[in-house]
Design a protein around this motif. Sequence first.
Motif, PDB file in Angstrom:
ATOM      1  N   ALA A 285       0.835  -1.211   0.000  1.00 50.40           N
ATOM      2  CA  ALA A 285       0.000   0.000   0.000  1.00 50.40           C
ATOM      3  C   ALA A 285       0.866   1.255   0.000  1.00 50.40           C
ATOM      4  CB  ALA A 285      -0.929  -0.007   1.210  1.00 50.40           C
ATOM      5  N   ILE A 286       1.974   1.229   0.729  1.00 49.95           N
ATOM      6  CA  ILE A 286       2.903   2.373   0.733  1.00 49.95           C
ATOM      7  C   ILE A 286       3.506   2.548  -0.661  1.00 49.95           C
ATOM      8  CG2 ILE A 286       5.133   3.177   1.614  1.00 49.95           C
ATOM      9  CD1 ILE A 286       4.297   1.917   4.332  1.00 49.95           C
ATOM     10  N   ASP A 287       3.869   1.437  -1.309  1.00 51.57           N
ATOM     11  CA  ASP A 287       4.397   1.508  -2.680  1.00 51.57           C
ATOM     12  C   ASP A 287       3.374   2.110  -3.639  1.00 51.57           C
ATOM     13  OD1 ASP A 287       6.785   0.439  -1.877  1.00 51.57           O
ATOM     14  OD2 ASP A 287       6.399  -1.575  -2.670  1.00 51.57           O
ATOM     15  N   VAL A 288       2.111   1.733  -3.479  1.00 56.97           N
ATOM     16  CA  VAL A 288       1.058   2.290  -4.326  1.00 56.97           C
ATOM     17  C   VAL A 288       0.925   3.791  -4.061  1.00 56.97           C
ATOM     18  CG1 VAL A 288      -1.438   2.297  -4.759  1.00 56.97           C
ATOM     19  CG2 VAL A 288      -0.201   0.135  -4.619  1.00 56.97           C
ATOM     20  N   GLY A 289       1.002   4.182  -2.791  1.00 58.69           N
ATOM     21  CA  GLY A 289       0.951   5.602  -2.454  1.00 58.69           C
ATOM     22  C   GLY A 289       2.079   6.384  -3.100  1.00 58.69           C
ATOM     23  N   SER A 290       3.278   5.832  -3.087  1.00 58.88           N
ATOM     24  CA  SER A 290       4.401   6.525  -3.725  1.00 58.88           C
ATOM     25  C   SER A 290       4.238   6.566  -5.240  1.00 58.88           C
ATOM     26  CB  SER A 290       5.733   5.881  -3.339  1.00 58.88           C
ATOM     27  OG  SER A 290       5.866   4.612  -3.944  1.00 58.88           O
TER      28      SER A 290
END
Length: 171
Positions: free
Chosen positions: A38-43
């Motif tokens: 989810a953090i990767d998607v946010g970035s």
Amino acid sequence: MKFTEKYFEKFLWNSRFMVLAAVLSSLLLSLVLFVITAIDVGSLFMHAGEYLDATIEARKILKIEMVAHTVGSIDGFLLATILLIFALGLYELFISDIDEAQNSSCSKVLEINSLDDLKSKLSKVILMILVVTFFEVSLSMTFASALDLVYFSLGILMVSLALYFGSKSTH
């Protein structure tokens, strides 16, 4: 002898609770992978703004990179899902049925009655991870010769056959 046998069998039966270590570990790892992905998607969303300001050549490169990161995110979510299915399946097989799952409308998706059910569900998700990974790798491939293109075509054929036979096994 009956006394010893009774307690030994009780010990054997209760040894199934060792599976809880695998259940808890899989749940925690699944949670970690969901958060990381989810953090990767946010970035990825944060870098989407760069696409608007880029030149045409830079946009081509950015588009390929963004698609590759999106596919990688799908891979991360699928792996987290495997771990979740594995944890729920082990718990239901060795410890107890999950009462909340019995009353839920999505219980059929995660219903696991045997090790074969668990293996079947896991193998389908693993097959999807392999397909997604193949697609991700294919985005950055370069073809130096016609033979490279033939190998790539054979790879697509193999992936297609795996998907075909994987769907046939459920019918």
